[in-house]
Scaffold this active site. Structure first.
Site, PDB file in Angstrom:
ATOM      1  CE1 TYR A 134      20.874 -28.172  42.159  1.00 19.18           C
ATOM      2  CE2 TYR A 134      20.216 -28.514  39.881  1.00 19.18           C
ATOM      3  CZ  TYR A 134      19.891 -28.398  41.214  1.00 19.18           C
ATOM      4  OH  TYR A 134      18.582 -28.499  41.607  1.00 19.18           O
ATOM      5  CD  GLU A 164      19.132 -29.899  44.798  1.00 11.66           C
ATOM      6  OE1 GLU A 164      18.409 -29.028  44.307  1.00 11.66           O
ATOM      7  OE2 GLU A 164      19.556 -29.860  45.963  1.00 11.66           O
TER       8      GLU A 164
END
Ligand code: GDP
Ligand code: MN
Length: 380
Positions: free
Chosen positions: A101, A190
């Site tokens: 991530y 993101e």
């Protein structure tokens, strides 16, 4: 402005962040064609402006073009938390060895950009933050100093990535993400998951990209990406008329001048036991055209049963707003009850103008709370 995954990936591609090749499809037939062109297994991905599509059944693998068409039939029209799927992104499927991530957003308190990186990707990042906060590496970038490559290395080593090839690829992506964030005036970039393939290739498998509305004038190509059909039709109409409008689900139409006062008006309607139908900010002016535009948007909502004008005169004078309201009522036929509260600069004059004209459906109330109570009563 939130971008769809495929649009965010297009911006990633422009700065050099690796993404998979894909095609957009709006019908099962187009999905099949897209899969034929891409060749081999593909993943069929719902394009909606909300996360967690995988869990909601909006992301499915297909071994071939025929399967892609079948999966497309299942996903198109699906309702994912209030977002109906109308577009699909057909992407060449990736083999996944690891899911990481990586994101870049604002730390408003620190007035700096904030990187977050963890090797525990794929799942909800909130869950990682709550259950294993040590696994989540955070790093701030001073906007005056800008980004420096050592910061990427700190993220990569901090999260415990040990493979040298992975370290190098991720560090490069970290730098490019900063380039995208600053270059497109983003508020959020993101990548979840940032994957490592079995061959050791790192790439962005998903994208969440939010661009600052206030900077869109600098990026006309990004501004064009806005999907007007995905928005509430009334909000789209408001945008065209340059009216600041957010639809809510009650029956008291709310009009204020200034965002703060309008927010308070929404609150006071609720406090008076009613339900606001919308948020609508007249902005600085109170000229007739502005009032006509705002009223024409608000009254398109069939749920609206009464309208509450809440005006505080500052630079905008109440007498001008009063004339604007009357002129607007003269230009459009409006039967709905209207309650007006005027206060501040030239309030007395404004009230007098309204009292003299005395339209049958218009009532003037001196205080915000009384006006709200009256509007709620009239809407019932
Ligand atoms: P989200 O659920 O809205 O965050 O959508 P994502 O694009 O992140 O996809 C959700 C999950 O689907 C990912 O975490 C992957 O596990 C899986 N997925 C997406 N694309 C692929 C792919 O190309 N291959 C494989 N094997 N899985 C994928
Ligand atoms: Mn994701």
């Amino acid at each position: 402005m939130d971008l769809y995954e495929y649009q965010g990936k297009e911006l990633f591609r422009r700065v050099g962040i690796p993404v998979s090749e894909g095609r957009l499809a709006t019908t099962p037939g187009e999905a099949r064609q897209a899969a034929e062109v891409l060749g081999g297994p593909v993943v069929v991905k719902a394009q909606v402006l909300t996360g967690g599509r995988g869990k909601a059944g909006g992301i499915k693998l297909a071994a071939n073009a025929h399967e892609a068409e079948e999966r497309a039939k299942e996903i198109l029209g699906l309702d994912i938390r209030g977002h109906v799927v109308r577009k699909l992104w057909i992407e060449r499927a990736s083999d996944i060895a690891k899911e990481y991530y990586l994101s870049l957003t604002f730390d408003r308190g620190a007035k700096q950009a904030l990187y977050m990186f963890t090797t525990e990707g794929g799942v909800d990042i909130e869950q990682v933050a709550a259950e294993s906060p040590d696994a989540l590496v955070q790093l701030r970038v001073d906007p005056l100093e800008g980004f420096h490559p050592w910061q990427a290395r700190r993220l990569v080593y901090g999260a415990g990535v040990s493979d040298p090839s992975e370290q190098k690829q991720i560090a490069a992506i970290v730098g490019k993400l900063h380039e995208a964030f600053v270059g497109f005036d983003a508020m959020l970039c993101e990548i979840n998951p940032l994957i490592v393939t079995p061959e050791g290739e790192v790439k962005a498998l998903d994208s969440k990209f939010t661009v600052d509305d206030n900077a869109l004038f600098r990026h006309p190509d990004v501004a064009e990406m806005r999907d007007l059909e995905a928005a509430d039709p009334l909000e789209a109409l408001a945008r065209k008329k340059h009216v600041t409008y957010v639809r809510l689900d009650g029956d008291v139409g709310v009009l204020g001048n200034g965002a703060g006062l309008t927010m308070s008006t929404v609150d006071v309607v609720t406090f008076a036991g009613g339900r606001p139908a919308n948020f609508c900010d007249l902005g600085g002016g109170g000229d007739a055209q502005g009032v006509v535009d705002a009223l024409s948007v608000i009254t398109q909502d069939p749920q609206v049963k009464a309208i509450f004008f809440n005006i505080f005169g500052g630079i905008t004078r109440c007498d001008e707003v009063a004339r604007g309201i009357l002129q607007a009522l003269g230009e459009m036929s409006l039967e709905l009850p209207i309650v007006v509260r005027l206060d501040g600069t030239n309030a007395e004059e404004g009230r007098q103008i309204l009292a003299e004209a005395a339209p049958a459906n218009l009532r003037v109330s001196p205080t915000m709370l009384e006006a709200a109570k009256l509007a709620v009563e009239l809407a019932a």
